[in-house]
Design a protein around this motif. Sequence first.
Motif, PDB file in Angstrom:
ATOM      1  N   CYS A 199       0.821  -1.218   0.000  1.00 45.44           N
ATOM      2  CA  CYS A 199       0.000   0.000   0.000  1.00 45.44           C
ATOM      3  C   CYS A 199       0.853   1.266   0.000  1.00 45.44           C
ATOM      4  O   CYS A 199       0.513   2.244   0.671  1.00 45.44           O
ATOM      5  N   ALA A 200       1.974   1.247  -0.731  1.00 47.33           N
ATOM      6  CA  ALA A 200       2.907   2.366  -0.713  1.00 47.33           C
ATOM      7  C   ALA A 200       2.459   3.482  -1.648  1.00 47.33           C
ATOM      8  O   ALA A 200       1.532   3.329  -2.444  1.00 47.33           O
ATOM      9  N   GLY A 201       3.175   4.614  -1.553  1.00 47.95           N
ATOM     10  CA  GLY A 201       2.809   5.790  -2.315  1.00 47.95           C
ATOM     11  C   GLY A 201       3.592   5.959  -3.598  1.00 47.95           C
ATOM     12  O   GLY A 201       4.396   5.110  -3.987  1.00 47.95           O
ATOM     13  N   THR A 202       3.346   7.088  -4.230  1.00 48.69           N
ATOM     14  CA  THR A 202       4.018   7.426  -5.476  1.00 48.69           C
ATOM     15  C   THR A 202       5.438   7.917  -5.204  1.00 48.69           C
ATOM     16  O   THR A 202       5.775   8.297  -4.080  1.00 48.69           O
ATOM     17  N   VAL A 203       6.240   7.937  -6.240  1.00 46.13           N
ATOM     18  CA  VAL A 203       7.618   8.418  -6.129  1.00 46.13           C
ATOM     19  C   VAL A 203       7.603   9.897  -5.718  1.00 46.13           C
ATOM     20  O   VAL A 203       6.778  10.678  -6.209  1.00 46.13           O
ATOM     21  N   THR A 204       8.487  10.247  -4.813  1.00 45.04           N
ATOM     22  CA  THR A 204       8.497  11.610  -4.284  1.00 45.04           C
ATOM     23  C   THR A 204       9.919  12.049  -3.959  1.00 45.04           C
ATOM     24  O   THR A 204      10.821  11.223  -3.793  1.00 45.04           O
ATOM     25  N   ALA A 205      10.077  13.386  -3.859  1.00 42.92           N
ATOM     26  CA  ALA A 205      11.365  13.954  -3.451  1.00 42.92           C
ATOM     27  C   ALA A 205      11.289  14.557  -2.065  1.00 42.92           C
ATOM     28  O   ALA A 205      12.243  15.211  -1.618  1.00 42.92           O
ATOM     29  N   VAL A 206      10.181  14.342  -1.331  1.00 37.04           N
ATOM     30  CA  VAL A 206      10.060  14.911   0.008  1.00 37.04           C
ATOM     31  C   VAL A 206      11.096  14.267   0.924  1.00 37.04           C
ATOM     32  O   VAL A 206      11.478  13.099   0.728  1.00 37.04           O
ATOM     33  N   PRO A 207      11.563  15.004   1.933  1.00 34.11           N
ATOM     34  CA  PRO A 207      12.631  14.470   2.802  1.00 34.11           C
ATOM     35  C   PRO A 207      12.267  13.173   3.514  1.00 34.11           C
ATOM     36  O   PRO A 207      13.150  12.399   3.876  1.00 34.11           O
ATOM     37  N   TRP A 208      10.984  12.967   3.744  1.00 31.20           N
ATOM     38  CA  TRP A 208      10.580  11.770   4.490  1.00 31.20           C
ATOM     39  C   TRP A 208      10.199  10.604   3.554  1.00 31.20           C
ATOM     40  O   TRP A 208       9.623   9.605   3.996  1.00 31.20           O
ATOM     41  N   GLY A 209      10.538  10.719   2.281  1.00 32.45           N
ATOM     42  CA  GLY A 209      10.293   9.599   1.370  1.00 32.45           C
ATOM     43  C   GLY A 209      11.038   8.354   1.828  1.00 32.45           C
ATOM     44  O   GLY A 209      12.133   8.436   2.399  1.00 32.45           O
ATOM     45  N   VAL A 210      10.477   7.188   1.597  1.00 38.45           N
ATOM     46  CA  VAL A 210      11.075   5.931   2.055  1.00 38.45           C
ATOM     47  C   VAL A 210      11.305   5.004   0.869  1.00 38.45           C
ATOM     48  O   VAL A 210      10.647   5.116  -0.171  1.00 38.45           O
ATOM     49  N   ARG A 211      12.238   4.080   1.029  1.00 37.57           N
ATOM     50  CA  ARG A 211      12.547   3.075   0.013  1.00 37.57           C
ATOM     51  C   ARG A 211      12.188   1.694   0.565  1.00 37.57           C
ATOM     52  O   ARG A 211      12.396   1.430   1.743  1.00 37.57           O
ATOM     53  N   PHE A 212      11.694   0.841  -0.309  1.00 35.94           N
ATOM     54  CA  PHE A 212      11.348  -0.521   0.074  1.00 35.94           C
ATOM     55  C   PHE A 212      12.184  -1.503  -0.748  1.00 35.94           C
ATOM     56  O   PHE A 212      12.513  -1.250  -1.906  1.00 35.94           O
ATOM     57  N   GLY A 213      12.488  -2.629  -0.126  1.00 32.20           N
ATOM     58  CA  GLY A 213      13.301  -3.630  -0.788  1.00 32.20           C
ATOM     59  C   GLY A 213      12.498  -4.610  -1.612  1.00 32.20           C
ATOM     60  O   GLY A 213      11.268  -4.516  -1.702  1.00 32.20           O
ATOM     61  N   PRO A 214      13.190  -5.567  -2.241  1.00 33.98           N
ATOM     62  CA  PRO A 214      12.501  -6.631  -2.983  1.00 33.98           C
ATOM     63  C   PRO A 214      11.547  -7.406  -2.062  1.00 33.98           C
ATOM     64  O   PRO A 214      11.621  -7.298  -0.842  1.00 33.98           O
ATOM     65  N   GLU A 215      10.661  -8.156  -2.664  1.00 34.79           N
ATOM     66  CA  GLU A 215       9.659  -8.937  -1.924  1.00 34.79           C
ATOM     67  C   GLU A 215       8.547  -8.065  -1.358  1.00 34.79           C
ATOM     68  O   GLU A 215       7.772  -8.518  -0.497  1.00 34.79           O
ATOM     69  N   THR A 216       8.458  -6.804  -1.782  1.00 33.25           N
ATOM     70  CA  THR A 216       7.376  -5.933  -1.343  1.00 33.25           C
ATOM     71  C   THR A 216       6.541  -5.522  -2.538  1.00 33.25           C
ATOM     72  O   THR A 216       7.010  -5.543  -3.683  1.00 33.25           O
ATOM     73  N   GLU A 217       5.290  -5.134  -2.273  1.00 34.94           N
ATOM     74  CA  GLU A 217       4.433  -4.677  -3.363  1.00 34.94           C
ATOM     75  C   GLU A 217       4.987  -3.402  -3.979  1.00 34.94           C
ATOM     76  O   GLU A 217       4.916  -3.201  -5.205  1.00 34.94           O
TER      77      GLU A 217
END
Length: 249
Positions: A123-141
Amino acid sequence: MSAPFANALLYWAAAVAITLAAAAWQAARDRLDPWSMYLAGLGGLACAAMAGSGYAALLVAGRGHAAAEGQGALGAFAGAAGGAWLVLRLRGERFLHYADVAVPAVALGYATYRIGCFFNGCCAGTVTAVPWGVRFGPETEAFAVQAASGLIGPDAAHTLPVHPTQLYHAVAGLAGFAILLGMGARPAGARLAAGLAFYGVTRLAIEFLRADAVPVAGPLDVNQLVCLAMIAAGAMLWARRPRPGLREG
């Protein structure tokens, strides 16, 4: 059983336990029958599982990618309400009174589950440049969605930074819990109406930042159309709430 699916079950179980415990505790405080509240919760839980799975399947069929846990939240809410209504009717209890008491607990459980969604990478969000943006690894939606759309390669170490929409949902749930709990449960239907409207508005807004949103009516996706219906239902229920000095039905 895959690790993401097993984790989702764990988060779901924690959310259910918190919701049931908080609802039964609040029922006792408001001089309602905690056992009826508990049974209504179990009935709602059974119907929520079926309705949520069906709703998620419809979304996946339209979106064309693998479903993630949490896609059926709106369907689950509808199923839970129907199951709880049936149990309370069989026990001769008034649905609105119990629903008003349970709404804050549902918001708290929802926040708990969305925190689980964050750690699970669904249930992640769209690509962003905000400072609190997060990255997810493989095996995730989140990774699967970006790989399918060509934003990253299948051998990438992690996703591009995205909006942590799961945490946005969690914050909305915690805010809803505090607001609804402070409202009180009278007149009958007022707290339920506020809960429907609050969830509808916040989910409607957050959905614009969801990476898996697929517009079906202008800029709106299916979830947002359902949210509009929830807002309308909340407004109608609020308008029909008993006024001071009138007997509640």
